[in-house]
Design a protein around this motif. Structure first.
Motif, short mmCIF file in Angstrom:
data_model
loop_
_atom_site.label_atom_id
_atom_site.label_comp_id
_atom_site.label_asym_id
_atom_site.label_seq_id
_atom_site.Cartn_x
_atom_site.Cartn_y
_atom_site.Cartn_z
N CYS A 193 -4.38 105.74 98.00
CA CYS A 193 -4.08 104.31 97.85
C CYS A 193 -5.21 103.62 97.12
CB CYS A 193 -3.89 103.69 99.24
SG CYS A 193 -3.74 101.89 99.23
N GLU A 194 -4.89 102.91 96.05
CA GLU A 194 -5.89 102.19 95.27
C GLU A 194 -5.79 100.69 95.55
OE1 GLU A 194 -6.90 101.07 90.62
OE2 GLU A 194 -5.88 102.97 91.05
N ILE A 195 -6.93 100.07 95.81
CA ILE A 195 -6.99 98.63 96.03
C ILE A 195 -6.91 97.92 94.67
CG2 ILE A 195 -8.36 96.71 96.94
CD1 ILE A 195 -7.37 98.72 99.09
N VAL A 196 -5.99 96.97 94.58
CA VAL A 196 -5.83 96.19 93.34
C VAL A 196 -6.09 94.72 93.67
CG1 VAL A 196 -4.29 95.56 91.45
CG2 VAL A 196 -4.08 97.82 92.52
N ALA A 197 -7.15 94.17 93.10
CA ALA A 197 -7.43 92.75 93.31
C ALA A 197 -6.35 91.92 92.63
CB ALA A 197 -8.81 92.39 92.76
N THR A 198 -5.70 91.05 93.40
CA THR A 198 -4.62 90.21 92.85
C THR A 198 -4.84 88.76 93.29
OG1 THR A 198 -3.28 91.06 94.72
CG2 THR A 198 -2.83 91.95 92.52
N PRO A 199 -5.91 88.14 92.80
CA PRO A 199 -6.22 86.76 93.21
C PRO A 199 -5.20 85.76 92.65
CG PRO A 199 -7.64 87.43 91.40
CD PRO A 199 -6.86 88.65 91.80
N GLY A 200 -5.17 84.61 93.27
CA GLY A 200 -4.27 83.55 92.83
C GLY A 200 -3.65 82.87 94.02
#
Length: 228
Positions: A153-160
Motif C-alpha cells: 500500500c502506497e500513501i498518496v498525499a491528497t490535500p485540499g
C-alpha cells in the motif's frame, strides 16, 4: 490481499444515509480505513463480523483525515481494542491527538460568525460535535510516497479537503481508497463537498492525481465503489 467495502447505513435528519469504510485483508490481518461518526463502532463491528472476520484480527486503523465522520469512533476502537495500531499523516496527527486545534473546527467557527440566522442552529451544533471528539495518539505517522502493509500500500498525499488528507494506492490490486479526495456521485468520481474543502484548488489537483493512477477500482467513503 483484498479490499472489502463496509456499507454502513444510518439515519440523519430523518433521512437514510450511507458511508463506506474500507477493510483491507492481508495475511489474515485486518486494516480498517476510517471509523465513522461517534458511536459507530457497533455498526462497523457488525459488518466486519458479517463478512466472516473477527475483531481480534484488526491490527491497524488508517485515518485518511480529521473529520467527524471519519474519526468519530476512533477513540472507542482504541479503548476497546488497545492493540490496534493507528496510522495517519504527519499533518492530520496533530489534530487527531489534540496537539493542535483541527482545521475543520477552526473553519466551522469562522463560518459560524457570518452564518445566516436560520443556519446558525446547525452551525452551533456542528461546532459542538467537533469539540466533543476525543483525542487519540497516533502510533504511526506517514507521508506521501511511504509504503505500508508489507509495501503493498502506497500513501498518496491528497490535500485540499484538508491539508493532510491521504489516499491509499494498491498497485497490485489496481485500486485506490480515496477517503474524501474523491466521491462517487452518479457513477462519476468528483471532488467531495466542495463547499467544505479547505483549498478547492488543491482538492481538484488531488482528484486528478488519483485519477491519473488509472486504477480500476476506487473505494469511495461516500457513494461506494467506483469502477472504470
Amino acid at each position: 490481499m483484498k479490499i472489502k467495502e463496509l456499507p454502513i447505513e444510518f439515519e440523519f435528519n430523518g433521512q437514510k444515509e450511507y458511508i463506506y469504510p474500507s477493510l483491507i485483508i492481508w495475511n489474515s490481518e485486518l486494516t480498517l480505513v476510517d471509523t465513522g461518526y461517534p458511536d459507530f463502532l457497533p455498526l462497523i463491528k457488525k459488518e466486519i463480523l458479517k463478512n466472516g472476520y473477527e475483531m481480534k484480527d484488526v491490527k491497524n486503523i488508517i485515518i485518511t483525515h480529521y473529520d467527524d465522520d471519519h474519526i468519530g469512533s476512533l477513540y472507542d476502537f482504541k479503548e476497546t481494542y488497545p492493540w490496534i495500531n493507528i496510522i495517519a499523516s504527519e499533518i492530520e496527527s496533530k489534530y487527531i491527538s489534540g496537539e493542535q486545534e483541527s482545521e475543520r473546527l477552526v473553519q466551522a467557527k469562522e463560518m459560524l460568525v457570518n452564518m445566516p440566522e436560520e443556519e446558525k442552529e446547525f452551525g452551533e451544533w456542528f461546532v459542538g460535535e467537533l469539540e466533543k471528539l476525543k483525542h487519540v495518539s497516533i502510533d504511526e505517522k506517514v507521508k506521501d510516497g511511504d509504503t505500508i502493509l508489507d509495501n503493498q500500500c502506497e500513501i498518496v498525499a491528497t490535500p485540499g479537503h484538508t491539508s493532510g488528507h491521504i489516499s491509499l494506492y494498491f498497485p497490485n490490486l489496481k485500486s485506490v481508497i480515496t477517503g474524501d479526495a474523491g466521491v462517487n456521485e452518479n457513477n462519476e468520481l468528483v471532488v467531495a463537498n466542495p463547499h467544505f474543502c479547505l483549498d478547492i484548488s488543491n482538492a481538484k489537483e488531488s482528484l486528478n492525481k488519483i485519477k491519473n493512477l488509472q486504477a480500476e477500482h476506487y473505494y469511495c467513503y461516500h457513494g461506494g465503489k467506483y469502477c472504470l
